[in-house]
Design a protein around this motif. Structure first.
Motif, PDB file in Angstrom:
ATOM      1  N   GLY A  30      51.386  38.568  43.253  1.00 24.48           N
ATOM      2  CA  GLY A  30      51.397  39.133  41.907  1.00 24.48           C
ATOM      3  C   GLY A  30      50.772  38.239  40.849  1.00 24.48           C
ATOM      4  O   GLY A  30      50.716  38.605  39.665  1.00 24.48           O
ATOM      5  N   TYR A  31      50.276  37.084  41.264  1.00 26.17           N
ATOM      6  CA  TYR A  31      49.689  36.155  40.290  1.00 26.17           C
ATOM      7  C   TYR A  31      48.504  36.794  39.562  1.00 26.17           C
ATOM      8  O   TYR A  31      48.379  36.681  38.337  1.00 26.17           O
ATOM      9  N   GLY A  32      47.670  37.462  40.323  1.00 24.00           N
ATOM     10  CA  GLY A  32      46.496  38.099  39.723  1.00 24.00           C
ATOM     11  C   GLY A  32      46.882  39.087  38.639  1.00 24.00           C
ATOM     12  O   GLY A  32      46.270  39.125  37.556  1.00 24.00           O
ATOM     13  N   GLU A  33      47.867  39.897  38.922  1.00 23.32           N
ATOM     14  CA  GLU A  33      48.306  40.878  37.934  1.00 23.32           C
ATOM     15  C   GLU A  33      48.899  40.164  36.717  1.00 23.32           C
ATOM     16  O   GLU A  33      48.701  40.592  35.569  1.00 23.32           O
ATOM     17  N   ARG A  34      49.640  39.104  36.969  1.00 25.72           N
ATOM     18  CA  ARG A  34      50.282  38.402  35.844  1.00 25.72           C
ATOM     19  C   ARG A  34      49.240  37.804  34.891  1.00 25.72           C
ATOM     20  O   ARG A  34      49.331  37.945  33.673  1.00 25.72           O
ATOM     21  N   ILE A  35      48.223  37.146  35.445  1.00 30.79           N
ATOM     22  CA  ILE A  35      47.250  36.534  34.532  1.00 30.79           C
ATOM     23  C   ILE A  35      46.434  37.603  33.812  1.00 30.79           C
ATOM     24  O   ILE A  35      46.067  37.439  32.652  1.00 30.79           O
ATOM     25  N   ALA A  36      46.186  38.714  34.497  1.00 26.01           N
ATOM     26  CA  ALA A  36      45.443  39.793  33.835  1.00 26.01           C
ATOM     27  C   ALA A  36      46.248  40.326  32.649  1.00 26.01           C
ATOM     28  O   ALA A  36      45.697  40.675  31.600  1.00 26.01           O
ATOM     29  N   ALA A  37      47.573  40.346  32.814  1.00 22.56           N
ATOM     30  CA  ALA A  37      48.432  40.864  31.741  1.00 22.56           C
ATOM     31  C   ALA A  37      48.621  39.831  30.628  1.00 22.56           C
ATOM     32  O   ALA A  37      48.656  40.174  29.439  1.00 22.56           O
ATOM     33  N   ASN A  38      48.711  38.588  31.027  1.00 24.55           N
ATOM     34  CA  ASN A  38      49.093  37.552  30.057  1.00 24.55           C
ATOM     35  C   ASN A  38      47.928  36.889  29.329  1.00 24.55           C
ATOM     36  O   ASN A  38      48.088  36.419  28.204  1.00 24.55           O
ATOM     37  N   ARG A  39      46.814  36.796  29.997  1.00 19.31           N
ATOM     38  CA  ARG A  39      45.701  36.078  29.373  1.00 19.31           C
ATOM     39  C   ARG A  39      44.902  37.031  28.495  1.00 19.31           C
ATOM     40  O   ARG A  39      43.794  37.441  28.833  1.00 19.31           O
ATOM     41  N   VAL A  40      45.488  37.337  27.373  1.00 21.25           N
ATOM     42  CA  VAL A  40      44.881  38.290  26.446  1.00 21.25           C
ATOM     43  C   VAL A  40      44.531  37.524  25.176  1.00 21.25           C
ATOM     44  O   VAL A  40      45.278  36.639  24.764  1.00 21.25           O
ATOM     45  N   GLY A  41      43.418  37.858  24.597  1.00 21.57           N
ATOM     46  CA  GLY A  41      42.982  37.120  23.416  1.00 21.57           C
ATOM     47  C   GLY A  41      42.328  35.825  23.837  1.00 21.57           C
ATOM     48  O   GLY A  41      42.270  35.494  25.019  1.00 21.57           O
ATOM     49  N   GLY A  42      41.817  35.093  22.864  1.00 19.16           N
ATOM     50  CA  GLY A  42      41.099  33.854  23.188  1.00 19.16           C
ATOM     51  C   GLY A  42      39.718  34.170  23.751  1.00 19.16           C
ATOM     52  O   GLY A  42      39.304  35.334  23.812  1.00 19.16           O
TER      53      GLY A  42
END
Lengths: 389, 389, 389, 389
Positions: free
Chosen positions: B370-382
């Motif tokens: 689930g790491y891939g999904e988590r970073i896709a969700a969390n790394r927003v902006g920037g």
């Protein structure tokens, strides 16, 4: 500042281009060797043909021999024969690729006895050099493997190094070892000396009189040959050229026929690096196969092509070029080079030849001479020379 | 004699493969960079991603940095961050090709001030190495020319040599300079370090801690890379690999994807030459562009590909091979090599991973995590990392 | 018989060479785009620059557009703008490779909705052609795959065929579809139109107004481009050239810079096959990237290079050539061709330009004009045009 | 879903691989042909050797002939001889490249009489097919030129088309013409059928029974052969393979030896396009040169390599692949393909052979048979077969 024609001609007068004895014999591909009328049957007849090239161009005074193709009983007598024909014997080319023993390699063969046999042949070639007065021993090894695993790449390097040391130690003080590299063919997986880096590393290990020979047809697609020329001259390790040209692999077409601009760029780097100065010792040799065209005029044309490329390269306005390079004007710098390349130097070369008592058009003069018809008529019987003899 | 699995696994346990920070950022071609969801915005996020690759493979404990893309205010703190994430900082890659000043070159630029600026950056990188504890400085120069005449080939070699000496002298006793070569791109006529021979010659001039880096995608078509590996190992000058694969030019595909047999042959020569022994110091690094595929699993797959190729190469029955080579049985020798290559080593690697407490299938495990999904969700902006940052 | 200069000049007077709007904007490699001063910010400024090329050469009266880079609100007004600047709008180049949707392909994408979007863009381009009065729609697809298995080669051909049919049916009676092929890049495993054979097969399926576009930089190493030209002209399917030159891959250097002899051979086949006759409809276009050299003089130089190659090719003594070919005299036939190539045609072109009221040296005249300095001073602010706009 | 072994084996049981008579004779490079002990002296002895390959593999029931190398007084008797040896006569290969007349071409020669002679030979080959019962006439033309200008590219296409029409019209209703292409060699500038596009265009002009033959070694570097396979199958024009492998040019190494992954990809496209279905009519032939390895086991190994590649390609989970492709998961799709490739299929093939009453390891079984030693001892005297006879 435009380079004066007198300066260009003076440099051209000093250039020498060696022709190879085997260019006068039959050659071909693995599919077929098409015999040509008038082809030499003996080494003396090859020398006669080479002498024609010199007679009409004035810049090809030596002929390279290939041993054993050009084996003679008395090399002193052969040298005299050459002189009487108007040329001299030049580079000795060793051949360790046509005995059945060499199927899996010569100096890199897994079999020690075969390695010894190959080395002995190389040492014999130095003996011959002593008698012919040749300066250069050119070594091209067909050695390599066709299949992954066939032999050990690194062990073969060790064997190669051992043989080269033995040959180098046998050389006289004024003799040189020229190590030629080739990407592939006849080996189709590894070649033991496939690139300039390998040849250079072995030469470094040997000593100053070991130099690299650049055959213009022996590179991978896209290789920048003039870069290699520049780097080897900078390192003091450019010993010689084997000139020819190619569209695909080692096609061995007439030099300058496939990419005249590349030949010009190569000659420009030669001049830039001092390689045209006699003291640098760069030998200019042809190594071509006239499979479908007439051989003697093919050699004459090739000699002229090298001269034309040299003349154009000499025309480069070095001061203007340097100025443009330092100003960062890419187009202007490129234009300086192209301006020299686009110049038609044939009138200047015609003039130069006339000044030297030569016909301005060597190919036409050869054709008018009737030599080709005479040898076709006279060289009847015997066995035509080819790669096997 | 069949090589025992235990022996193979023991060697595999010692292998380390470094991943590059930039593989986790966006990359593309000159036509388009396709952004991917979840791509890191900071060097710390890149390190987090690299740590995932190590967590699932167990053999990728270090991450290479690219300066200035990965510039940090405090490299000591960055090193600590990495350790807390489960990895260490590795090779420092200098970048002197993305400032406007470098249009006509960095250390080989005709302009002395620009050369100085580039050299200063390289020296800064050594400062960074001191702080990160990195052993290796990897130098790849985009320098070259696009047109004949644009600049002087030989003078550029002089400038390059001068810069390399200055960098080498700055290195600490345990630091190394890795010089990478590349046939072409971004320069399209000459490249200042285009082949292994040029890199090797410069390294010789510098000293023992100057070593050649072989990027598997940086050769002319037809180049036999394993031959270069063998020759460099024999000369003690193989410092590192930049692994990737290609069908055409420097395609930067996942290593082993385009020609798995070539990767196997390369690893076979590495092993033959002692390059897998830690004391030889050969660094195994990935340098790839995941333009269309997911990046973290792409890195995991690549690490596994190197492992599989290594495992197969370790399976070569060296005694049988040598015997066949000396007997002159070409087919038998080839068969020994192919027998190892055709072996499916995935079960052995699964076993090895299980023994190490890892999931036998790292890609599948990563996907399930689930790491891939988590970073896709969390790394927003920037701003997503890419080649410009 | 020597070809009279008057005949050559008459043919040269009729030749037209189109320049591309994007050549005036910034371009680069995946590593870096180096911005140049004075680069256009709008399509109108691109047209202004193209008009300069025509003003100094007299043979570049049209400018090709790239959609969406050159999207305009009112193409009729844009056409008028061009006319007032002294040129006309030419070929419309469709771009379906820079939207995020196109990561896995445009008209060959597995996703039907994306295919539809791409097709709609192509149809829009035909709408634009109706308004600009353009004859030619040039289609280059970046579509392909990076990894074996990524998508189904054959299904992608079906999708491609479907899209091409839809576009072809939309064309007006006097409009043409030009299908361009390219070996690789940006796709690195398969490309959906990788070679002339694939383009030709699709064109055959479409109808007479579907023609192949030959980009001189889009071939595998060793490909004989003039052969392709001859074969396509024989089949009535050579629609256009995208001219540029290369040493390695799709380097996009100035045409004639890397291999002027090749350009000459190509033009010789064009002439042999009637491709210079206006009724054959072969369009001569430049498609280059001036990454490090100045753009407008780079275009002028390129136009001149095409003219020079054409002039040399027109100088070939066809009767002498045919006679030599039928006599089987390989050297004589080759010499006829080389004789034309070695001729310095610059004096003749200077004469031709003078006759047309142009400066004999277009590059020098442009440099003297001060245009470059003016745009560098005036085009301040805004966003410089590049491949993204 | 994993593909059941039974399904794979069923398909493998139906595959047929033809071996060429000339693979049993001596071959080499232009530098040297190394003779091997036991090489056949007659066409009957070649057939005997081919029968060995079939005896040990069970899938090589036919042998291709090369005319005039395999000329016989009575082809009916020869066919009977083959049957008594356990094989049948297969494809007839026409040879119009070894007469002195063909120096400048055969069916494209400028000399009408030589063209007629070449055509007559081709028609003779159809006569032979009538007597041997062969279905396929394979035409490979060595025709081309070495120098720009040597002959007219387009006129040679006209001559070629004329000859092909004459041959095609002579074919019986169940006979096919297979047109082979080759980038270069023995011609080094133009080749008259250099690529699949040219072969395809001529076949289209002829009719349905004219098909393209893909020799896997006849492409430019970087050419994607499986793409060509896919396109030709889609067009219904893939007639046959000449299998071999290469690292450089037309090396003619054992198929699968240089790039086993490429062979797998080719077989995957064959299967995808229905080319393994007997009704598609794709002929699988070997065309190799065993220059340094033993010939009969070399052929056996090659047959096994094709089988292994086919088995792996059959293992591709097509449903999973399609699903991954449509989901846009590049890595997952690639993994499906690699999963099949990495599988060791040798156990399955051993099983299949055992089920058919064959030895599981054909090469080992051949070596044990003593056949090689027997022919080496018995085939003494006479002239060993080679490319000249």
């Amino acid at each position: 500042m435009v380079v004066p024609a007198a300066v260009v001609k003076e440099r051209l007068r000093g250039q020498r281009i060696e022709t190879p004895s085997w260019a006068y014999g039959n050659s071909g591909t693995r599919f077929k060797v098409f015999a040509q009328p008038g082809v030499p049957r003996t080494v003396e007849e090859k020398i006669d043909d080479a002498a024609q090239v010199h007679a009409f161009t004035g810049v090809a005074p030596t002929v390279a021999l290939h041993i054993p193709w050009d084996r003679a009983d008395d090399y002193g007598r052969l040298a005299k024969y050459a002189e009487s024909a108007g040329v001299r014997l030049g580079t000795i080319n060793a051949n360790v690729f046509q005995d059945d023993d060499y199927k899996l390699g010569s100096v890199t063969n897994p079999d020690r006895a075969i390695r010894r046999k190959a080395l002995d042949h190389l040492l014999d070639c130095v003996d011959i050099m002593d008698r012919t007065g040749s300066r250069d021993l050119k070594l091209w090894f067909a050695d390599g493997t066709n299949y992954p695993g066939q032999d050990d790449i690194r062990t073969r390097q060790d064997r190669l190094a051992e043989a080269l040391v033995a040959v180098y130690e046998r050389l006289g003080a004024h003799q040189r070892l020229l190590l030629e590299y080739k990407l592939f063919e006849p080996a189709f997986y590894t070649t033991d000396v496939p690139d300039w880096g390998t040849a250079y590393a072995h030469c470094l290990h040997l000593g100053d009189r070991a130099q690299v020979c650049v055959d213009t047809g022996h590179h991978a697609p896209g290789t920048n040959i003039e870069f290699i020329v520049a780097v080897l001259l900078r390192a003091g390790r450019l010993g010689a050229f084997d000139f020819n040209s190619r569209f695909y692999a080692d096609d061995d077409l007439m030099v300058g026929a496939a990419d005249p601009f590349q030949l010009f760029r190569i000659m420009a780097e030669v001049i830039r690096g001092g390689g045209l100065d006699p003291e640098t010792g760069v030998a200019f040799m042809l190594d071509q196969c006239h499979n479908v065209e007439a051989k003697i005029p093919g050699q004459i044309r090739s000699v002229c092509n090298v001269q034309e490329a040299t003349a154009k390269a000499l025309l480069i306005d070095r001061d203007a070029l340097t100025a443009a390079q330092y100003s960062g004007d890419v187009l202007a710098a490129h234009d300086v080079v192209m301006d020299a390349y686009h110049t038609d130097v044939r009138p200047m070369l015609a003039e130069l030849r006339a000044e030297q008592g030569l016909d301005p058009d060597p190919v036409a003069a050869y054709r008018r001479s009737g030599y080709g018809e005479r040898i076709a008529a006279n060289r009847v019987g015997g066995t035509q020379a080819g790669w096997g003899a």
